[in-house]
Design a protein around this motif. Structure first.
Motif: not given
Length: 537
Positions: A332-339, A386-389
């Motif tokens: 979740f955190v990784c995809s937040l900062f990737l976004t 995948l849900r977190g992503l």
């Protein structure tokens, strides 16, 4: 000789920049920690329900008031927060709310009186609503637009990631290892640090005092709507929904109060209304407000179903169920900062990652719909990661689309409505999925039971096998026969529940098959209305 003044000026400027950086860091840290306190307080009952109800000597209906009161008060103070900010300043509100939330949680750990706990939960909901609205508004107005992707990603760690992934695992461990009051005690040092950070920062660009008075009519209407609808969504399944006149009356009262509130706010002047509904003239906000319902449904609905499946079907403890979701917080955190990186550095429009988040989340639910009694954490982990992503791609983009383009003068109103939309979407999602699982389990039991006919060879062989097994273990023949029938009945209920949960997972995936086209059509419709209004002007 003439270089010294310039050197001193350069040093002064350097010290000033360093001081500003430290102030901004303290501000962000204080707000995120305050949001984390609210996250722990908001989810404590989902883990400590059985332990708390026993110590409080509370019936199921009495204990439900703790959760209903918290959520209703939180919704009401979402709406009240903009008025408080304009009256008292955002700086005063965030400091006071964080400090009072900390104190009330500390008191909750020290009492076993049910009435006092209900009062404290109401107070925690009030202060929690102020913390979220004031905190996010301050971040929107204190940082420039270019910094918002990173700032909102950091804020989401405390406001969104923590209550759905981190808090349940920590709370489960505390409840099983120590006791439920330690969950409230955990908030105290976190809140103290948050209050300290906020007290060391002075918010320069603060809100000013405006308005001619308090809108008692508007607040009373929304408060009544919040309590009625929160109670219905939280307890409707227990009362069999429309079969109970009491629930029907609450639905009518809540919906009527909500409609009257909207009409009252629309007719009130900007200086007297609780909420400035002109925020809906911003087409990005109007679209994001609708999207927040869908996002809340997905986030809180999946956060309810996955641990419930783990506890009911996989027979995990509360700690194990909480830890099951913990790895998804990292993704979740990784995809937040990737976004945030894609939006800030690559200049990618935030709306681009929304379909990606929806597609990933739908894939996740489809993968989980194949889970069964033999599934283990290792089988579910790919889908949970995948849900977190997917949620990270979805939530940050919706936040940026909805809030970043708002003028500072109405930012607080936008944040309040955005939080109301997400919270109501979550309540609706949990209520719908809880009812779906309950009804599907009953239906599946009926269907499966119709195949357990006494004359069927498979049934007779299964009964004989179980009876022989029990006799071999020392059970009398007559008792063994009855026990074998009960065991088959328990297995039937178990299998019916497995199918019901799989249906719930698939339903969440199907929800986006309907919601995504609706959101696209809504976006086009809102854009056309906005274009028409611009042409007319």
């Amino acid at each position: 000789m003439t270089l010294a003044p310039f050197a001193d000026t350069g040093k002064a400027a350097s010290r000033r920049r360093a001081s500003e950086s430290i102030s901004k860091l303290l501000l962000v840290a204080g707000i995120v920690l305050a949001a984390l306190c609210e996250a722990i307080a908001s989810t404590v009952l989902s883990v400590a329900r059985l332990d708390m109800s026993g110590d409080l000597y509370a019936t199921s209906d009495e204990f439900s008031l703790l959760n209903v009161g918290y959520t209703a008060a939180k919704l009401a103070f979402f709406v009240l927060s903009p008025w408080l900010m304009y009256r008292l300043s955002a700086q005063t509100c965030i400091r006071a709310a964080t400090g009072l939330l900390t104190i009330s949680c500390g008191l909750a750990a020290l009492t076993s009186d049910l009435d006092f706990q209900i009062a404290l939960r109401l107070f925690q909901g009030m202060t929690g609503g102020v913390v979220l609205v004031c905190g996010q508004t301050i971040l929107l107005t204190a940082f420039n637009k270019n910094d918002q992707p990173i700032i909102q990603a950091v804020f989401a760690m405390g406001a969104v990631v923590a209550p759905t992934t981190l808090a349940p695992s920590v709370q489960g461990w505390l409840v099983e290892t120590l006791s439920w009051d330690w969950v409230f005690l955990l908030i105290v040092p976190t809140g103290v640090v948050s209050t300290l950070c906020l007290s060391l920062v002075r918010i320069e660009d603060d809100t000013t005092s405006i308005g001619n008075g308090f809108d008692w009519v508007g607040f009373s209407l929304f408060g009544a709507a919040a309590f009625c609808l929160t109670f219905v969504l939280g307890q409707g399944n227990r009362w069999d929904w429309l079969e109970e006149p009491f629930i029907v009356n609450l639905i009518l009262l809540g919906c009527s109060a909500l409609v009257l509130f909207a009409l009252h706010q629309g007719r009130s002047q900007a200086t007297t209304a609780l909420l400035d509904l002109s925020v809906f003239r911003n087409q990005d906000f109007a679209f994001g407000f609708l999207a927040s319902f869908a996002a809340g449904f997905a986030l809180f609905g999946s956060a309810y179903v996955i641990p419930s499946f783990a506890v009911s079907i996989l027979k995990m403890t509360a700690t194990e169920a909480g830890l099951l979701l913990l790895p998804s917080s990292g993704m979740f955190v990784c995809s937040l900062f990737l976004t945030a990186f894609l939006v800030r550095k690559v200049n990618l429009p935030p709306v681009i990652t929304v379909p990606l988040g929806i597609l990933i989340f739908m894939t996740t639910m489809w993968m989980l719909s194949g889970s069964n009694a033999d599934s283990g954490p290792q089988d579910m982990m790919p889908a949970i990661l995948l849900r977190g992503l997917g949620l990270g791609f979805l939530f940050l983009s919706i936040t940026l689309i909805t809030l970043v383009g708002l003028p500072n003068s109405i930012a607080a109103h936008g944040v309040a409505l955005f939080n109301v939309g997400r919270q109501m979407g979550g309540l609706l999602g949990v209520a719908f999925l809880e009812t779906l699982i309950h009804n599907q389990t009953a239906l599946n039991k009926t269907i499966l039971a119709s195949h357990l006919l006494p004359g069927r060879i498979e049934v007779s062989e299964r009964l004989a096998s179980l009876t022989s097994l029990l006799i071999a273990r020392g059970v009398e023949a007559s008792t063994a026969s009855r026990a074998a029938i009960r065991m088959i009945g328990q297995e039937l209920v178990y299998q019916a529940s497995v199918i019901a949960f799989d249906t719930a997972f698939m339903t969440i995936a199907f929800f986006f098959c309907v919601a995504a086209p609706v959101l696209v059509v809504s976006k086009i419709f809102i854009s056309k209305i906005s274009s028409g209004n611009l042409d007319n002007t």
